[in-house]
Design a protein around this motif. Structure first.
Motif, PDB file in Angstrom:
ATOM      1  N   SER A 230       4.014  10.074  -2.716  1.00  0.00           N
ATOM      2  CA  SER A 230       3.944  11.261  -1.863  1.00  0.00           C
ATOM      3  C   SER A 230       5.171  11.339  -0.967  1.00  0.00           C
ATOM      4  N   ASN A 231       5.264  12.442  -0.213  1.00  0.00           N
ATOM      5  CA  ASN A 231       6.405  12.652   0.678  1.00  0.00           C
ATOM      6  C   ASN A 231       6.252  11.947   2.020  1.00  0.00           C
TER       7      ASN A 231
ATOM      8  N   VAL B 118       0.853  -1.179   0.000  1.00  0.00           N
ATOM      9  CA  VAL B 118       0.000   0.000   0.000  1.00  0.00           C
ATOM     10  C   VAL B 118       0.895   1.237   0.000  1.00  0.00           C
ATOM     11  N   GLN B 119       0.710   2.107  -0.983  1.00  0.00           N
ATOM     12  CA  GLN B 119       1.572   3.287  -1.122  1.00  0.00           C
ATOM     13  C   GLN B 119       0.730   4.538  -1.281  1.00  0.00           C
TER      14      GLN B 119
ATOM     15  N   ILE C 191      -5.063   2.187   7.538  1.00  0.00           N
ATOM     16  CA  ILE C 191      -4.786   3.430   6.819  1.00  0.00           C
ATOM     17  C   ILE C 191      -5.307   4.609   7.642  1.00  0.00           C
ATOM     18  N   THR C 192      -4.449   5.584   7.881  1.00  0.00           N
ATOM     19  CA  THR C 192      -4.779   6.694   8.773  1.00  0.00           C
ATOM     20  C   THR C 192      -4.947   8.031   8.059  1.00  0.00           C
ATOM     21  N   LYS C 193      -4.543   8.148   6.816  1.00  0.00           N
ATOM     22  CA  LYS C 193      -4.623   9.409   6.087  1.00  0.00           C
ATOM     23  C   LYS C 193      -5.497   9.243   4.847  1.00  0.00           C
ATOM     24  N   SER C 194      -6.212  10.295   4.495  1.00  0.00           N
ATOM     25  CA  SER C 194      -6.946  10.283   3.232  1.00  0.00           C
ATOM     26  C   SER C 194      -5.971  10.501   2.081  1.00  0.00           C
TER      27      SER C 194
ATOM     28  N   GLN D 105       3.644   7.122   8.466  1.00  0.00           N
ATOM     29  CA  GLN D 105       2.848   8.342   8.606  1.00  0.00           C
ATOM     30  C   GLN D 105       1.425   8.158   8.074  1.00  0.00           C
ATOM     31  N   TYR D 106       1.213   7.128   7.279  1.00  0.00           N
ATOM     32  CA  TYR D 106      -0.144   6.903   6.765  1.00  0.00           C
ATOM     33  C   TYR D 106      -0.675   5.499   7.055  1.00  0.00           C
TER      34      TYR D 106
END
Length: 405
Positions: free
Chosen positions: A73-74, A63-64, A116-119, A79-80
């Motif tokens: 992404s950066n 998963v990227q 997954i924590t970020k949209s 972080q996600y």
């Protein structure tokens, strides 16, 4: 200007060499009839596919997080994702009582090992034991922070008034503090869940308090195309919807009725599912492992070959990609294009695409383009405020063309 929307860049030819025995890839919400992998953050998608080698390989998923234009992404994975960005696919079952042996793989994303924590945009890759990418699929997890209104109309552009549709939309953002909408907001607009049709770099025309309006009359035009053709082989041994003949050899062979070019014919409404497919069978109970595969024989009547062009069968059955398998060959004696594609039992939509020497794809040369065609349009809203390091997805809107407008 028109060429921009008439031809699609050939981004389809990816990973097909390694994935030649991978079939029936689906990435869809669980417990839903939706075909779209665009879901609220926290929703669960199921990725499933069949391997016709039927040898129980060890596949992993990765998963990227991606930018709005599908570049890495950066963000680092921690972080996600809470857990692991890569993990093995453990739900593996073999086909039962089928002429074509296969192994069925499935995994739910997110899961207890990958939260997954970020949209944002996400690229799901399936890797083989050599850590090579076998295939990829796109999905989007969004935060429901905006209201997106989408409407489609007959084109106002005189030159294409009978062939194109215009999409207009607005974004209402009462819960967001947007200081510079032209810089902080990006949108993507596409047709029928097909990312190859996406229009980007669209700026708002009008700014109102907590509202952006995109009322273009040409920039957001799409070719209407035509209703998709279809067939249904849920009873694989017999003829069925648009299947003229069935033969049993090493596997079943379903021969479809020969299609005729529709570009110069009047528009005729025909209900479709916008190029998608549904796996189903009446011959067994479990469609995931008991639905069989058949070789589907497509044919297209053509008095002469399309000059300096290749013709393909086109649809979501292989992610709207173009490969050697769905490339058609011209039979000079019969004056017919033919292709044979191995597909799992079910209901399928398809159309025909031509490709010129410059690798431009034309979806309308064979089937035509009509403003009356029923189409679905999706708008995705990305938010990247000053100081943030990734593109959040803060809203999604859908609209359907209604020829009675």
């Amino acid at each position: 200007m028109l060429k921009k929307y008439f031809f699609l860049p050939l981004i389809f030819f990816s990973f097909l060499g390694k994935a030649q025995n991978i079939k029936t890839v689906q990435l869809r919400p669980i417990n839903s009839n939706s075909f779209s992998a665009i879901v609220p953050l926290g929703s669960i998608l199921e990725l499933s596919f069949d391997d016709l080698d039927a040898d129980n390989k060890e596949y992993q998923y990765r998963v990227q997080h991606m930018t709005y234009d599908w570049k890495p992404s950066n963000l680092t994975s921690n972080q996600y994702i809470n857990g692991f960005a890569e993990n093995y696919i453990n739900d593996v079952t073999n086909s039962f009582n089928t002429l074509q042996d296969y192994t069925h793989y499935s995994v739910q994303i997110p899961n207890e090992n990958t939260i997954i924590t970020k949209s944002g945009n996400y690229l799901i890759s399936v890797l083989n034991y050599n850590n090579e990418v076998v295939f990829t699929r796109r999905c989007v997890f969004y935060e429901d922070l905006t209201m997106v209104g989408v409407a489609a109309f007959r084109s106002r552009f005189i030159k294409t008034i009978n062939e194109q549709q215009t999409v207009q939309f607005s974004i209402n953002y009462p819960e967001l503090q947007i200081n510079n909408p032209a810089q902080e907001i990006k949108v993507v607009l596409f047709q029928n869940n097909n990312w190859n049709t996406a229009i980007t770099n669209i700026q708002p025309q009008f700014f109102r308090p907590q509202q952006l309006i995109y009322n273009y009359t040409q920039t957001t035009n799409f070719w209407g195309g035509n209703e998709f053709l279809n067939f249904d082989n849920k009873t694989i041994r017999n003829t069925n919807l648009n299947i003229a003949k069935t033969e049993r050899e090493e596997v079943y062979h379903n021969y479809l009725y020969t299609n005729e070019p529709r570009a110069n014919k009047p528009y005729s409404y025909n209900p479709d599912i916008n190029g998608e497919f549904i796996v189903r069978t009446l011959d067994a109970n479990d469609k995931t492992t008991e639905a069989d595969y058949a070789t589907i024989h497509f044919s297209l009547d053509s008095h002469k070959p399309y000059l300096n062009k290749e013709v393909y069968v086109y649809g979501a059955f292989n992610n709207f990609e173009l490969s050697e398998e769905n490339k058609m060959t011209y039979n000079k004696k019969d004056k017919i294009y033919k292709a044979a594609v191995s597909l799992k039992q079910g209901f399928y939509n398809y159309c025909f695409a031509t490709v010129d020497r410059d690798r431009n794809v034309n979806l309308n040369e064979v089937d035509g383009s009509f403003y009356e065609t029923e189409n679905e349009y999706t708008v995705i809203v990305y938010y990247h405020p000053f100081g943030e390091i990734y593109d959040r997805v803060v809203g999604v809107g859908n609209g359907f063309f209604n020829q009675n407008r």
